[in-house]
Write a protein that holds these residues in place. Structure first.
Motif, mmCIF file in Angstrom:
data_model
loop_
_atom_site.group_PDB
_atom_site.id
_atom_site.type_symbol
_atom_site.label_atom_id
_atom_site.label_comp_id
_atom_site.label_asym_id
_atom_site.label_seq_id
_atom_site.Cartn_x
_atom_site.Cartn_y
_atom_site.Cartn_z
ATOM 1 N N ILE A 76 4.195 -5.322 2.680
ATOM 2 C CA ILE A 76 3.390 -4.397 3.473
ATOM 3 C C ILE A 76 2.007 -4.978 3.727
ATOM 4 O O ILE A 76 1.431 -4.834 4.807
ATOM 5 C CB ILE A 76 3.320 -3.025 2.765
ATOM 6 N N TYR A 131 4.062 3.781 8.398
ATOM 7 C CA TYR A 131 3.507 4.642 9.452
ATOM 8 C C TYR A 131 2.221 4.017 10.003
ATOM 9 O O TYR A 131 2.036 3.899 11.222
ATOM 10 C CB TYR A 131 3.235 6.033 8.889
ATOM 11 N N HIS A 132 1.333 3.605 9.099
ATOM 12 C CA HIS A 132 0.063 3.043 9.535
ATOM 13 C C HIS A 132 0.250 1.659 10.163
ATOM 14 O O HIS A 132 -0.455 1.306 11.115
ATOM 15 C CB HIS A 132 -0.910 2.983 8.354
ATOM 16 N N CYS A 161 7.530 10.488 -2.063
ATOM 17 C CA CYS A 161 6.075 10.561 -2.000
ATOM 18 C C CYS A 161 5.609 12.007 -2.133
ATOM 19 O O CYS A 161 4.674 12.309 -2.889
ATOM 20 C CB CYS A 161 5.582 9.957 -0.688
ATOM 21 N N ASP A 202 9.711 8.996 1.851
ATOM 22 C CA ASP A 202 8.778 10.073 2.166
ATOM 23 C C ASP A 202 8.975 11.261 1.236
ATOM 24 O O ASP A 202 8.013 11.859 0.744
ATOM 25 C CB ASP A 202 8.955 10.512 3.618
ATOM 26 N N ARG A 232 6.804 4.732 -1.369
ATOM 27 C CA ARG A 232 5.490 4.812 -0.728
ATOM 28 C C ARG A 232 4.620 5.854 -1.406
ATOM 29 O O ARG A 232 5.085 6.928 -1.817
ATOM 30 C CB ARG A 232 5.624 5.129 0.760
ATOM 31 N N TRP A 233 3.353 5.512 -1.555
ATOM 32 C CA TRP A 233 2.320 6.440 -2.030
ATOM 33 C C TRP A 233 1.108 6.290 -1.125
ATOM 34 O O TRP A 233 0.854 5.201 -0.613
ATOM 35 C CB TRP A 233 1.874 6.105 -3.451
ATOM 36 N N PRO A 234 0.328 7.346 -0.957
ATOM 37 C CA PRO A 234 -0.966 7.161 -0.294
ATOM 38 C C PRO A 234 -1.926 6.468 -1.258
ATOM 39 O O PRO A 234 -1.799 6.595 -2.474
ATOM 40 C CB PRO A 234 -1.417 8.594 0.006
ATOM 41 N N SER A 291 0.912 1.983 4.676
ATOM 42 C CA SER A 291 2.284 2.461 4.812
ATOM 43 C C SER A 291 2.905 1.951 6.107
ATOM 44 O O SER A 291 2.219 1.417 6.993
ATOM 45 C CB SER A 291 2.321 3.991 4.804
ATOM 46 N N ASP A 314 -4.753 3.113 3.630
ATOM 47 C CA ASP A 314 -3.314 3.071 3.399
ATOM 48 C C ASP A 314 -2.685 1.866 4.082
ATOM 49 O O ASP A 314 -3.200 1.344 5.072
ATOM 50 C CB ASP A 314 -2.650 4.347 3.915
ATOM 51 N N CYS A 327 0.976 12.321 3.719
ATOM 52 C CA CYS A 327 2.201 11.530 3.741
ATOM 53 C C CYS A 327 2.843 11.606 5.128
ATOM 54 O O CYS A 327 3.923 12.177 5.292
ATOM 55 C CB CYS A 327 3.164 12.042 2.658
ATOM 56 N N GLN A 353 4.258 1.085 -2.346
ATOM 57 C CA GLN A 353 3.553 0.351 -1.295
ATOM 58 C C GLN A 353 2.060 0.662 -1.417
ATOM 59 O O GLN A 353 1.605 1.723 -1.013
ATOM 60 C CB GLN A 353 4.041 0.782 0.092
#
Length: 490
Positions: A222, A301-302, A344, A341, A252-254, A299, A297, A381, A288
């Motif tokens: 990542i 998504y980001h 998370c 997700d 995944r975690w924030p 992730s 972050d 999340c 992550q």
């Protein structure tokens, strides 16, 4: 030729990183000063040479804690050390207790020590013969010498991240001008990748896809994908390859939740200090996380929404005549994303419950609610629902230019698929007795192998869920030191 003299010590520690140094300190606390640490390079060599240039620790500075109350003493307690800063900390740690370390000393064999009479070694007797080659640091007059240590105990503290675990099917890829493969341990910076595309000649009248594929979506994958995605966007005047990340099962975690770093919550809840079962480690991928300034972050998504990195499913490679096909299992990707997700959200709900139980003041931070996630950046999340790419694979020619089609692909693959271990210096008899070929570890119970006097330290989930963390290796080292001290009582 004269015989090589030997030195007798109670314990030989192999590895001069945080695990080996922590082990040495804990042995000294138990009164065991007859010891030596053997390190093939310099203190913290793996941190010096095996990671990319911009790497920061994933744990905040306040969580850098080693036995002897040695910890980060700077002003950025919530920041993340660079690898150079961490090496400097390890050097200071070694000096603080005069660690008996032999640098530039490469172990070539660990074998059972058999006395001239053939007697079996007892608990307080010498049991191992450790042979190593020591190299001088002098470039003008380099030299090497062989040395032998006889020891009652040997601790293998070479850690968890030993060798890159590249899938066997990677061998199906051609060695050609169209494909380049880089292990995560050999990746250094974006220019290393982008310059390769610049060096490859364009084919007149042909359409070429330039692709960077990062395989693996753990912490390493990542971060590497983030760095490459950012570099490609900034490379306005050069080739701009498509950056993709191939994703299987992941966690995944924030980076932050309710105003605190996620690892602060884990530390308060003592989640990582809970006991672990090594057999379950393979089914529990690490989160992550990244050590970016500002606790941003990293992730999927980001990666996609902020940097345009395409997210695809698990990678497989199929070999055929004249070419190889890389395929992505995008059908399974949605399930992998949903599982990560959902996991998370469960972690964040556990934190909310902890806040309630402990009556903590978290009124000024955003709590996780039971309302559906909409995928906005304000969500703790946000969800990435499915593959962000229509590509299900690429055909890579063995060499030359394919004549049957107008389209071709040049691809640089970074394998961020985890790590494995090997111990080439173990004697054949020790290796046969102890090696677990299925899990690529030495058979052990909490770091204590079935062969008396031989220990391992730094494995993931060795005793606890933070056994391979800088902050966790000390707890394991203390308990192994206690075992070593007790086993020496005749």
């Amino acid at each position: 030729m004269s015989a090589i003299s030997s030195v007798a010590v109670d314990t030989v520690i192999i590895g001069g990183g945080q695990a080996g140094l922590a082990m040495s300190h804990c042995l000294m606390d138990r009164g065991i000063h007859s010891q030596v640490i053997l390190e093939k390079g310099n203190i913290g060599e793996r941190w010096r040479s095996s990671y990319w240039d911009s790497l920061h620790l994933l744990t905040p500075n306040w969580q850098t804690r080693l036995p002897g109350k040695w910890s980060y003493q700077g002003k950025e307690m919530d920041g993340f050390m660079t690898k150079a800063e961490f090496v400097h900390l390890l050097e200071g740690y070694a000096a603080s207790f005069e660690a008996p370390i032999q640098t530039n000393t490469n172990v070539i064999e660990v074998a059972e020590f058999i006395t001239n009479g053939g007697e079996q070694a007892g608990s307080s007797a010498l049991r191992f013969k450790v042979t190593a080659v020591t190299n001088t640091d002098s470039r003008a007059n380099p030299s090497s010498s062989t040395r032998i240590w006889l020891a009652r105990n040997v601790v293998l503290a070479t850690g968890y991240c030993d060798l890159p675990n590249i899938p066997n099917f990677a061998r199906n890829l051609p060695v050609s001008t169209w494909v380049r493969q880089i292990a995560a341990t050999d990746y250094k910076n974006p220019s290393q990748v982008l310059s390769w595309f610049q060096q490859q000649p364009e084919m007149a009248g042909r359409s070429i896809d330039n692709v960077i594929l990062v395989v693996g979506a753990g912490a390493s994958g990542i971060q590497i994908a983030h760095e490459l995605g950012k570099a490609v966007r900034q490379n306005r005047n050069g080739i701009q390859p498509i950056v993709m990340i191939s994703v299987g099962r992941h966690c995944r975690w924030p980076r932050k939740y309710r105003g605190k770093d996620i690892l602060w919550w884990m530390d308060q809840m003592e989640a990582f200090r809970s006991s672990a079962v090594q057999q379950d480690e393979a089914s529990s991928p690490g989160p992550q996380l990244s050590g970016y300034p500002g606790h941003t972050d990293a992730s999927l998504y980001h990666l996609h929404n902020e940097l345009g990195v395409q997210v695809v499913g698990k990678t497989t490679i199929r070999k055929s005549s004249g070419s190889s096909t890389i395929q992505f299992d995008n059908a399974m990707l949605a399930d992998c994303l949903k599982q990560a997700d959902d996991g998370c959200i469960q972690v964040l709900k556990a934190i909310d419950q902890f806040i309630i139980q402990q009556r903590l003041d978290a009124t000024n931070t955003t709590a996780l609610t039971n309302s559906p996630f909409e995928g906005s950046c304000g969500d703790p999340c946000p969800r990435l629902e499915s593959s962000t790419s229509s590509d299900t694979g690429f055909v890579l020619p063995d060499d030359g230019f394919p004549t049957q089609c107008e389209q071709a692909t040049r691809m640089c693959i970074i394998w961020a698929t985890g790590f494995t271990r090997q111990y080439p210096f173990l004697s054949e008899s020790l290796h046969e007795r102890l090696w677990d070929a299925e899990r690529f570890i030495l058979e052990n119970h909490g770091g204590i192998t079935t062969h008396p006097g031989l220990y391992v330290l730094g494995y993931r989930w060795l005793r606890r869920k933070h056994s391979n963390f800088v902050d966790g290796v000390g707890d394991d080292a203390r308990e192994l030191a206690q075992h070593i001290a007790a086993s020496g009582i005749s």
